[in-house]
Scaffold this active site. Structure first.
Site, PDB file in Angstrom:
ATOM      1  N   ASP A   1       0.813  -1.204   0.000  1.00 59.97           N
ATOM      2  CA  ASP A   1       0.000   0.000   0.000  1.00 59.97           C
ATOM      3  C   ASP A   1       0.852   1.262   0.000  1.00 59.97           C
ATOM      4  O   ASP A   1       2.068   1.214   0.148  1.00 59.97           O
ATOM      5  CB  ASP A   1      -0.946   0.006   1.213  1.00 59.97           C
ATOM      6  CG  ASP A   1      -0.277  -0.530   2.485  1.00 59.97           C
ATOM      7  OD1 ASP A   1       0.925  -0.261   2.673  1.00 59.97           O
ATOM      8  OD2 ASP A   1      -0.958  -1.197   3.278  1.00 59.97           O
TER       9      ASP A   1
ATOM     10  N   ASN B   1      -7.890  -3.648  14.268  1.00 61.34           N
ATOM     11  CA  ASN B   1      -9.255  -3.953  13.817  1.00 61.34           C
ATOM     12  C   ASN B   1      -9.279  -5.097  12.804  1.00 61.34           C
ATOM     13  O   ASN B   1     -10.306  -5.364  12.189  1.00 61.34           O
ATOM     14  CB  ASN B   1      -9.929  -2.711  13.235  1.00 61.34           C
ATOM     15  CG  ASN B   1      -9.231  -2.176  11.990  1.00 61.34           C
ATOM     16  OD1 ASN B   1      -8.241  -2.748  11.524  1.00 61.34           O
ATOM     17  ND2 ASN B   1      -9.738  -1.078  11.448  1.00 61.34           N
TER      18      ASN B   1
ATOM     19  N   HIS C   1      -7.364  -5.298  10.030  1.00 61.94           N
ATOM     20  CA  HIS C   1      -7.076  -4.967   8.640  1.00 61.94           C
ATOM     21  C   HIS C   1      -5.742  -5.572   8.207  1.00 61.94           C
ATOM     22  O   HIS C   1      -4.817  -5.747   8.996  1.00 61.94           O
ATOM     23  CB  HIS C   1      -7.121  -3.457   8.402  1.00 61.94           C
ATOM     24  CG  HIS C   1      -5.978  -2.673   8.974  1.00 61.94           C
ATOM     25  ND1 HIS C   1      -4.738  -2.633   8.411  1.00 61.94           N
ATOM     26  CD2 HIS C   1      -5.917  -1.862  10.057  1.00 61.94           C
ATOM     27  CE1 HIS C   1      -3.948  -1.844   9.110  1.00 61.94           C
ATOM     28  NE2 HIS C   1      -4.641  -1.364  10.138  1.00 61.94           N
TER      29      HIS C   1
ATOM     30  N   GLU D   1      -9.823  -2.359   5.212  1.00 63.77           N
ATOM     31  CA  GLU D   1     -10.489  -2.106   6.475  1.00 63.77           C
ATOM     32  C   GLU D   1     -11.744  -2.978   6.621  1.00 63.77           C
ATOM     33  O   GLU D   1     -12.243  -3.536   5.645  1.00 63.77           O
ATOM     34  CB  GLU D   1     -10.878  -0.626   6.553  1.00 63.77           C
ATOM     35  CG  GLU D   1      -9.714   0.345   6.438  1.00 63.77           C
ATOM     36  CD  GLU D   1      -8.914   0.475   7.727  1.00 63.77           C
ATOM     37  OE1 GLU D   1      -9.112  -0.345   8.651  1.00 63.77           O
ATOM     38  OE2 GLU D   1      -8.093   1.401   7.811  1.00 63.77           O
TER      39      GLU D   1
END
Length: 252
Positions: free
Chosen positions: A70, A139, A141, A146
């Protein structure tokens, strides 16, 4: 219950050594392999160990190719918080890798959709990722995929959740400077990798690591999709493995 290959690390240096063993094995077997690389604090011990092994003469990166998971949208490559800058500082400038063989999404591209499509085309032209390095967010990811109602498929622009922006705020002067978007490989792209190396450290990751592999697969926990992958190695320290060790002692 998933079939996991878990390598237990004693400390950050040990995390680097165990992770580098996985990467080194591939590089020796396939000198022109395509590595999928990650950024952030999690893979730093791996990169330090890879640089050390290169300096010692046991690794050669001259034919290796890489693609990164990313990049932030809106940060130029020379911005100290860009992932291009991170990779250059922590790995590329220390090894003999051909710069033309290291691809990272361009967060400044005038046409971000076209950039995503071209990134996927490059991965395909290089015959796919042989080994994808991953961390895992609090979380769940992976990359910047996400929690969402469905799994994303291919490289795309994504909006960062507030929890992810807060987790990354420590790298920026203040919250206003943390980007709101990023280009990320999709879950489908990640799952196409022939092998996954997931690195995880610290007690704060223990809950999400256990949830990712021992709860039902759920796009609201993106890393849970790794339960469907046939070749996952997890390198984690005792803190990160604490809940798995307590609930699923037969795995370790």
């Amino acid at each position: 219950m998933p079939k996991l290959k878990v390598l237990k690390a004693q400390n950050p240096a040990d995390t680097g050594r165990l992770s580098a063993d996985v990467v080194s094995e591939l590089m020796h077997a396939q000198p022109n392999c395509l590595l999928g690389l990650a950024t952030g604090s999690t893979p730093l011990p791996l990169y330090r160990e890879l640089v050390l092994r290169y300096q010692q003469g046991s690794l050669d990166f001259s034919k290796v190719r890489s693609v990164n998971l990313d990049e932030y949208v809106g940060l130029p490559a020379d911005d100290p918080q860009s992932y291009r800058y991170f990779m250059q500082k922590n790995l590329f400038q220390h090894i003999n890798m051909d710069p033309r063989n290291a691809r990272i999404p361009d967060g400044m591209a005038p046409d971000l959709t076209a950039e995503c499509d071209q990134y996927e085309a490059q991965i395909a032209a290089w015959d796919g990722v042989d080994l994808q390095v991953l961390g895992i967010g609090l979380n769940g990811h992976i990359g910047f995929n996400e929690p969402a109602p469905i799994f994303t498929c291919r490289t795309h622009v994504t909006n960062l959740t507030e929890s992810t922006r807060q987790a990354n705020q420590r790298f920026f002067p203040d919250s206003e400077h943390v980007p709101h978007q990023a280009i990320t490989m999709g879950v489908g792209t990640i799952m196409d990798a022939r092998k996954i190396l997931l690195i995880c450290a610290g007690t704060k990751k223990a809950e999400i690591l256990e949830k990712a592999f021992f709860s039902p697969v759920d796009p609201m926990v993106p890393a849970s999709v790794l339960q469907f992958h046939q070749n996952v190695t997890v390198v984690a320290d005792e803190g990160a493995l604490a809940i798995i060790h307590r609930k699923h002692p037969d795995v370790l």
